[in-house]
Structure formats: C-alpha cells, structure tokens
Write a protein that holds these residues in place. Structure first.
Motif, PDB file in Angstrom:
ATOM      1  N   TYR A  23      68.805  82.362  59.198  1.00  0.00           N
ATOM      2  CA  TYR A  23      68.465  81.159  59.974  1.00  0.00           C
ATOM      3  C   TYR A  23      69.141  79.970  59.290  1.00  0.00           C
ATOM      4  CZ  TYR A  23      65.176  80.691  56.124  1.00  0.00           C
ATOM      5  OH  TYR A  23      64.615  80.608  54.878  1.00  0.00           O
ATOM      6  N   GLY A  24      69.296  78.886  60.023  1.00  0.00           N
ATOM      7  CA  GLY A  24      69.855  77.661  59.447  1.00  0.00           C
ATOM      8  C   GLY A  24      71.357  77.736  59.220  1.00  0.00           C
ATOM      9  N   SER A  25      71.841  76.812  58.444  1.00  0.00           N
ATOM     10  CA  SER A  25      73.275  76.724  58.177  1.00  0.00           C
ATOM     11  C   SER A  25      73.665  77.675  57.040  1.00  0.00           C
ATOM     12  CB  SER A  25      73.652  75.286  57.794  1.00  0.00           C
ATOM     13  OG  SER A  25      72.936  74.884  56.633  1.00  0.00           O
ATOM     14  N   TYR A  26      74.964  77.855  56.871  1.00  0.00           N
ATOM     15  CA  TYR A  26      75.454  78.737  55.817  1.00  0.00           C
ATOM     16  C   TYR A  26      76.877  78.338  55.437  1.00  0.00           C
ATOM     17  CZ  TYR A  26      77.721  81.017  59.803  1.00  0.00           C
ATOM     18  OH  TYR A  26      78.459  81.279  60.926  1.00  0.00           O
ATOM     19  N   GLN A  27      77.300  78.792  54.273  1.00  0.00           N
ATOM     20  CA  GLN A  27      78.666  78.564  53.814  1.00  0.00           C
ATOM     21  C   GLN A  27      79.316  79.904  53.462  1.00  0.00           C
ATOM     22  OE1 GLN A  27      76.208  76.704  51.751  1.00  0.00           O
ATOM     23  NE2 GLN A  27      76.245  75.024  53.225  1.00  0.00           N
ATOM     24  N   PHE A  28      80.634  79.914  53.535  1.00  0.00           N
ATOM     25  CA  PHE A  28      81.379  81.106  53.129  1.00  0.00           C
ATOM     26  C   PHE A  28      81.437  81.158  51.601  1.00  0.00           C
ATOM     27  CE2 PHE A  28      82.724  80.892  57.486  1.00  0.00           C
ATOM     28  CZ  PHE A  28      82.903  82.218  57.838  1.00  0.00           C
ATOM     29  N   VAL A  29      81.153  82.344  51.056  1.00  0.00           N
ATOM     30  CA  VAL A  29      81.130  82.512  49.595  1.00  0.00           C
ATOM     31  C   VAL A  29      82.155  83.544  49.125  1.00  0.00           C
ATOM     32  CG1 VAL A  29      78.716  81.829  49.386  1.00  0.00           C
ATOM     33  CG2 VAL A  29      79.288  84.238  49.788  1.00  0.00           C
ATOM     34  N   GLY A  30      83.043  83.957  50.020  1.00  0.00           N
ATOM     35  CA  GLY A  30      84.077  84.909  49.631  1.00  0.00           C
ATOM     36  C   GLY A  30      83.513  86.281  49.313  1.00  0.00           C
ATOM     37  N   LEU A  31      83.942  86.846  48.193  1.00  0.00           N
ATOM     38  CA  LEU A  31      83.543  88.198  47.800  1.00  0.00           C
ATOM     39  C   LEU A  31      82.335  88.212  46.861  1.00  0.00           C
ATOM     40  CD1 LEU A  31      87.087  89.712  47.155  1.00  0.00           C
ATOM     41  CD2 LEU A  31      85.636  90.097  49.157  1.00  0.00           C
ATOM     42  N   ARG A  32      81.646  87.089  46.749  1.00  0.00           N
ATOM     43  CA  ARG A  32      80.533  87.003  45.799  1.00  0.00           C
ATOM     44  C   ARG A  32      79.424  88.007  46.125  1.00  0.00           C
ATOM     45  NH1 ARG A  32      77.450  81.440  45.388  1.00  0.00           N
ATOM     46  NH2 ARG A  32      76.166  82.392  47.026  1.00  0.00           N
ATOM     47  N   ASN A  33      79.111  88.169  47.406  1.00  0.00           N
ATOM     48  CA  ASN A  33      78.070  89.121  47.795  1.00  0.00           C
ATOM     49  C   ASN A  33      78.434  90.539  47.368  1.00  0.00           C
ATOM     50  OD1 ASN A  33      76.374  87.223  49.004  1.00  0.00           O
ATOM     51  ND2 ASN A  33      77.370  87.406  50.996  1.00  0.00           N
ATOM     52  N   TYR A  34      79.697  90.908  47.567  1.00  0.00           N
ATOM     53  CA  TYR A  34      80.137  92.260  47.204  1.00  0.00           C
ATOM     54  C   TYR A  34      80.097  92.454  45.691  1.00  0.00           C
ATOM     55  CZ  TYR A  34      81.652  92.839  52.025  1.00  0.00           C
ATOM     56  OH  TYR A  34      81.674  92.946  53.397  1.00  0.00           O
ATOM     57  N   ALA A  35      80.456  91.422  44.932  1.00  0.00           N
ATOM     58  CA  ALA A  35      80.400  91.510  43.469  1.00  0.00           C
ATOM     59  C   ALA A  35      78.957  91.653  42.996  1.00  0.00           C
ATOM     60  CB  ALA A  35      81.052  90.280  42.846  1.00  0.00           C
ATOM     61  N   ASP A  36      78.042  90.913  43.646  1.00  0.00           N
ATOM     62  CA  ASP A  36      76.630  90.956  43.244  1.00  0.00           C
ATOM     63  C   ASP A  36      75.985  92.309  43.529  1.00  0.00           C
ATOM     64  OD1 ASP A  36      76.818  88.363  42.382  1.00  0.00           O
ATOM     65  OD2 ASP A  36      75.885  87.476  44.160  1.00  0.00           O
ATOM     66  N   LEU A  37      76.516  93.046  44.502  1.00  0.00           N
ATOM     67  CA  LEU A  37      75.967  94.364  44.821  1.00  0.00           C
ATOM     68  C   LEU A  37      76.029  95.302  43.623  1.00  0.00           C
ATOM     69  CD1 LEU A  37      77.406  95.036  48.402  1.00  0.00           C
ATOM     70  CD2 LEU A  37      75.014  94.664  47.813  1.00  0.00           C
ATOM     71  N   PHE A  38      77.075  95.172  42.818  1.00  0.00           N
ATOM     72  CA  PHE A  38      77.279  96.087  41.695  1.00  0.00           C
ATOM     73  C   PHE A  38      76.491  95.681  40.454  1.00  0.00           C
ATOM     74  CE2 PHE A  38      80.989  96.536  44.429  1.00  0.00           C
ATOM     75  CZ  PHE A  38      81.084  97.922  44.534  1.00  0.00           C
ATOM     76  N   THR A  39      75.820  94.546  40.512  1.00  0.00           N
ATOM     77  CA  THR A  39      75.001  94.106  39.374  1.00  0.00           C
ATOM     78  C   THR A  39      73.519  94.023  39.719  1.00  0.00           C
ATOM     79  OG1 THR A  39      75.395  91.773  39.952  1.00  0.00           O
ATOM     80  CG2 THR A  39      76.915  92.789  38.381  1.00  0.00           C
TER      81      THR A  39
END
Length: 289
Positions: A45-61
C-alpha cells in the motif's frame, strides 16, 4: 475447400483470442508486475521507491527465508520419495489380475478430488484429538504432532503424500498398461519373474512415466501451502513455514510486498531449474536404456 478451411481457421483464432487475453490478464500480467515490485520497497500500500537488487541480496542474509527454504526442500524430498514408491506399489497391485480393481482404482483416486484445505482440516482434527487420545490409551500420555517443533513436519509430509498418491498412482497405472504382454512372455521364457522382471522389463519401459511423476510431485511439494495453512499456519515457532506460506503471510499482511515478490521470483526460478534438471537427468537415463 480453401474457403471452408479459411473460415475454419478464423473460427479457431476467434476461439483462442479470449483464452489468450484471460491468460495474459490473470497469469502473465501479475507475473510481470510481481517482477517489477521485486525491485521496490513496496509494502502493499502507499508509495514506494525502486531499490535495485537490494531485496535479492537481503534474501541470502535473512535467517527466516533460509529456514523456509530448508524446510520446504526437506518436505519436498520426503514427499517425492514416499509418493513415488507407494504409488508405484499400488499401481502394480491395481494393474494385476485382481477382483474389483476398477472400483478400487476409483476409491484410491478419491483423495485427489477433495480440496487440500478440507483434507488439511480433517487431518488437523485427527492429529490434535484422535491420535493423542489413542496414544494416551496405549501409553498413558499423548500429545499432538502439530504442537511439536521437531515433529510437526511429519504431519505435513503425511497429508501431502496422502493426497498426492492418488494422481501419481493413476499415471503409473497408465504407464504399466502400455507395456506389451509379449515382453513379459519373452521374459518368462528367459526365467524373469518377480523383482527381476520388474527391474529388467517393467521399470525401463515405464521410465517416461516415472519422469513425469518425479517432476510433478517435486513441483507440487515445493509449492506446499494449503496443508500448512490448515494444519500449523507455519508454527509452532515458525518451524513449518514453507516458502509459499512465508511469501503469502509476510507479503500480504507483513508489509514486505516488494521483498517477498523478490522471494517469489527467486523461488520460481529455482522450481524451473529443478524441473529442467530432473527432465534432463531422467531423459539421459531413458536414452541409456
């Protein structure tokens, strides 16, 4: 004739267009939007910004994501082995010359007709009340499998396997019926009986059906969701949290829509790679035979 064929082709095209549109709207478009959201910090919900590959990097940690992958792969491997072994044994029995085999095939197929949530809630009652009462009657005490972080996965495996065996048995029966009787007659002349006949004659000839069952069972087990929703809801203490349930729970109500979209994309790629590997590996085995 050409005019008639042309009209027929146009009819097929007009019949196909609505299906293509519906498939795009309800399958392809959500997939594309999910991939786009996976590169954002969208909370649902609400607004959002593009964060690149950060989500994919966080998956592995992320420890919780890592545990969900380990749990899901463990369940998938157990379910795949149990389902294919039991289904093949049942198929051999139901394909033999026995009485009422048509009725028994229909009876064994019933679990596949029932909804996964319905089956899950029935087994939930069984594991919560009936099984502990039976244990208490025999041993003086008993507790539900679903309340144990160490053993709750067993209940998930049992329910998934119980429902999956039905369809896989039918596929194996279809494979066994393609084996010509002449092959068995020739094998009998050479002295092939029992386990030797199955190993040298039956199994090589039904290997394409084994491949189909392995791929389907593994894919369906990796996507386990309904059984967990009905039995444990990821508990106790997140010990039975599968990837699909984690994506749904944290993505829809946990404010991690973008992060879990990345998890869903990664999970999709992993399932495709596993399926391709199974097909390639089993295909090479078929060629060797």
């Amino acid at each position: 004739m050409k005019k008639k064929r042309s009209n027929l082709d146009k009819t097929f095209i007009w019949m196909t267009i609505p299906c293509v549109i519906l498939f795009f709207l309800f399958n392809t478009l959500p997939l594309i939007k999910g991939v786009i959201y996976s590169f954002t910090n969208f909370r649902g919900y609400g607004s959002y910004q593009f964060v690149g590959l950060r989500n994919y990097a966080d998956l592995f940690t992320d420890a919780r994501v890592g545990h969900s992958y380990l749990f899901t792969f463990g369940v998938a491997v157990c379910v795949t082995i149990i389902v294919n072994v039991v289904s093949l044994i049942l198929a051999l029995g139901l394909n033999s010359k026995i009485k009422w085999k048509s009725g028994m095939r229909a009876m064994y197929f019933v679990p596949n007709i029932l909804g996964a949530l319905v089956v899950g809630y029935i087994f939930n009652y069984f594991f919560t009340y009936i099984l502990p009462a039976f244990q208490k009657m025999l041993f003086g005490s008993g507790s539900s499998l679903l309340s144990s972080p160490s053993w709750a996965w067993v209940a998930i495996v049992v329910v998934c396997a119980w429902q999956a065996i039905a369809m896989q048995t039918i596929i194996y029966i279809s494979g066994l019926q393609t084996v010509p009787e002449d092959v068995y007659e020739a094998g009998a002349i050479d002295g092939s009986t029992g386990w030797t006949r199955f190993k040298t004659l039956t199994l090589p000839l039904i290997l394409p059906f084994v491949t189909i069952n392995l791929v389907l069972t593994m894919k369906n087990a990796l996507m386990v969701f309904d059984q967990i929703m009905a039995l444990t809801k990821g508990g106790p203490a997140q010990s039975t949290e599968s990837i699909s349930y984690l994506i749904y729970n944290n993505g829809m109500s946990g404010g991690q829509f973008g992060f879990q979209s990345a998890n869903a994309v990664l999970f999709f790629v992993i399932i495709v790679l596993i399926s391709v590997f199974q097909l390639k590996y089993m295909g090479s085995k078929e060629e060797q035979l």
